[in-house]
Design an enzyme around this catalytic site. Structure first.
Site, mmCIF file in Angstrom:
data_model
loop_
_atom_site.group_PDB
_atom_site.id
_atom_site.type_symbol
_atom_site.label_atom_id
_atom_site.label_comp_id
_atom_site.label_asym_id
_atom_site.label_seq_id
_atom_site.Cartn_x
_atom_site.Cartn_y
_atom_site.Cartn_z
ATOM 1 N N HIS A 1 2.513 74.192 70.027
ATOM 2 C CA HIS A 1 2.577 73.414 68.794
ATOM 3 C C HIS A 1 3.630 73.998 67.842
ATOM 4 C CE1 HIS A 1 0.696 71.037 65.437
ATOM 5 N NE2 HIS A 1 1.220 72.021 64.722
ATOM 6 N N GLU A 2 3.529 75.292 67.569
ATOM 7 C CA GLU A 2 4.469 75.907 66.636
ATOM 8 C C GLU A 2 5.879 75.951 67.212
ATOM 9 O OE1 GLU A 2 3.513 76.172 63.718
ATOM 10 O OE2 GLU A 2 1.343 76.059 64.063
ATOM 11 N N HIS B 1 7.675 72.830 66.245
ATOM 12 C CA HIS B 1 8.256 72.969 64.909
ATOM 13 C C HIS B 1 9.540 73.798 64.960
ATOM 14 C CE1 HIS B 1 5.120 71.184 62.477
ATOM 15 N NE2 HIS B 1 4.183 71.986 62.946
ATOM 16 N N GLU C 1 5.641 67.342 62.068
ATOM 17 C CA GLU C 1 4.434 67.343 62.905
ATOM 18 C C GLU C 1 4.623 66.481 64.145
ATOM 19 O OE1 GLU C 1 1.894 69.263 62.780
ATOM 20 O OE2 GLU C 1 2.504 70.198 60.899
#
Length: 507
Positions: free
Chosen positions: A270-271, A274, A300
């Protein structure tokens, strides 16, 4: 030519000032990263003061009337160049940010920065102790700050609009309520249909997985999908986040549960979504407001695209699962790929947003969004927030948190930021992620088969070319239209959910 001679030096002056401000903001970001990772607890008070000082200096420099004069002097130049040129977009974005910033006194920003550091420290201590009483006074003060902040922007339609506008430009509370209601209507029947079945067995994820091996495997995954470790690193924290100090230094954090495999792995992916966005920005934007994501929703969309659409796909694990079994042979050696795939996509009525599945995730976000609006409207007092939280979880997800650590204290957002505009970006990101991925598949249909082979190059290149490279050059609405040919809509996301989970659960 005469106009260019007069105005181009003004543009360079503007860029010089903006880069100096960005450097100060980046220094404050380094201090926050250190606070959330390695700083000893005894440094909290001084760290709050240090960050407050830097943020006040940055705010004062950005709201200097000289910036306004430069922007005014550049109007004719801006009108003489193409609308979508880098220079025109920089001037337009800076003017929007400046017009917003000059409404907020620097003293307010300094006071709030000091408060948020103190609030984070209180939350970090109180959460493991399940002590909401310890953070209640901080939240009450945060709400006071939020309501004061909103009043700097008279004429808003809803008190939450200034917060939403700041991170998801072009969105309002009323439009989001309508969008979320439409999505909720689609999702609730799917949740009901799935959770009425015999639960999927996910016990394979709930064994003992040593931290060192989890971290080692997550590094293998994030580097393979495209995270440049020459310009990034991963560290542990209480609540995972990504932070960027420059295009050449974009860091991620994770947390590890040795009794559950999914937490560190999927938070890392997830990170990384980003981070790859920030690493992919045009290097010429370095030090300027353009060197940032378009909005919280677009940001996101990338974390959720990589975490879920890619990272929880069957094809992804056809490639990575044998390697994961090699890291954990005693835990997963006899667990089939299909069992593992179903486990990581288990749909259930759960307590924790960051651990929740793709189908119920947005219900978690909507609860927080509605509670934010109620607090800002003065309809919900902080002292009543835990009960309101539990009531919504009971009515919306059929479960009640056994304690505040798994309930109202689970997310860091209200304890290190404002109350308002903190959560809608997650659901907007889910919606956009499906739109963007569909557009990528239309351009390169073989992406799906390439993922099965551990080849993420074409997908990453497409995202870099169409989204990452542009930073915040375009607004969210402009970017979605440019990339997909359509405006924001829930249909691709709902179709994705129905297709994937209809197959898993035989709906």
């Amino acid at each position: 030519m005469q106009t260019l001679e007069k105005t181009e030096p003004k543009l360079q002056q503007l860029k010089t000032r903006l880069t100096e401000i960005k450097d100060i903001e980046s220094a404050a970001a380094v201090l926050y990263w250190d606070q959330a990772t390695y700083m000893p607890p005894g440094g909290a008070a001084a760290r709050g003061r240090q960050m407050a000082t830097l943020r006040q200096i940055a705010h004062e420099k950005f709201t200097d009337p000289a910036i306004g004069e430069l922007l005014e002097n550049l109007r004719s130049y801006e009108e003489s160049i193409p609308y979508n040129s880098d220079e025109a977009c920089l001037i337009r974005l800076t003017r929007r940010l400046y017009d917003r910033a000059i409404k907020v006194p620097a003293q307010f920003m300094a006071k709030f920065s000091l408060h948020r550091a103190e609030s984070y420290g209180a939350w970090a201590k109180a959460k493991p102790e399940n002590n909401f009483a310890a953070v209640q006074p901080y939240l009450e003060k945060t709400l006071e700050f939020a309501q004061e902040y909103a009043n700097f922007f008279p004429g808003y339609e809803h008190i939450a609009d200034p917060f939403i506008y700041g991170v998801d430009y072009g969105m309002k509370a009323t439009s989001l309520r309508s969008l979320f209601a439409e999505l909720r209507q689609e999702l609730v029947p799917i949740v009901e249909a799935i959770t009425s079945q015999t639960p999927v067995d996910d016990s394979c994820l709930k064994q003992h997985f040593p931290e060192a091996e989890q971290i080692a495997f997550s590094y293998k995954v994030i580097e393979k999908i495209g995270y440049d470790l020459q310009r990034g690193r991963q560290d542990k924290t209480l609540h995972p986040f990504m932070t960027s100090f420059s295009i050449g230094d974009v860091r991620i954090t994770t947390r590890v549960y040795e009794n559950h495999l999914g937490q560190a792995l999927f938070s890392a992916i997830h990170e990384t979504g980003h981070a790859m966005y920030e690493q992919g920005i045009n290097r010429e934007f370095e030090g300027l407001p353009l060197a940032d994501g378009t909005s919280s929703g677009v940001h996101e969309s990338q974390s959720r695209l990589w975490e879920n659409i890619v990272g929880r796909s069957r094809g992804f694990w056809q490639y990575f699962y044998p390697q994961l079994q090699g890291f954990f042979p005693s835990q997963l050696g006899n667990v089939s790929l299909e069992t593992f795939y179903r486990a990581i996509n288990k749909v259930e009525r759960s307590l924790i947003r960051t651990d929740s599945d793709e189908v119920t995730y947005n219900l978690h976000v909507m609860i927080r969004f509605d509670l934010e609006l109620a607090m800002l409207e003065g309809k919900l007092a902080i002292k009543d927030l835990p009960d309101a939280w539990n009531d919504r979880y009971k009515s919306d997800l059929g479960i009640v948190p056994p304690n505040h650590s798994q309930g109202v204290m689970q997310d860091v957002h209200w304890y290190t930021g404002m109350i308002g505009g903190m959560f809608q970006g997650y659901t907007l990101g889910n919606i956009m992620s499906a739109q963007f991925f569909n557009a990528a598949l239309q351009a390169t249909p073989e992406i799906t088969s390439q993922i099965q082979q551990g080849n993420f190059t074409n997908l990453l290149n497409w995202l870099q070319e169409n989204i990452y490279y542009h930073g915040s050059k375009y607004t969210t609405a402009e970017l979605i239209q440019r990339v997909t040919g359509n405006s924001l809509n829930i249909k691709p996301f709902v179709s994705y959910i129905r297709s994937k989970y209809g197959e898993i659960y035989d709906l």
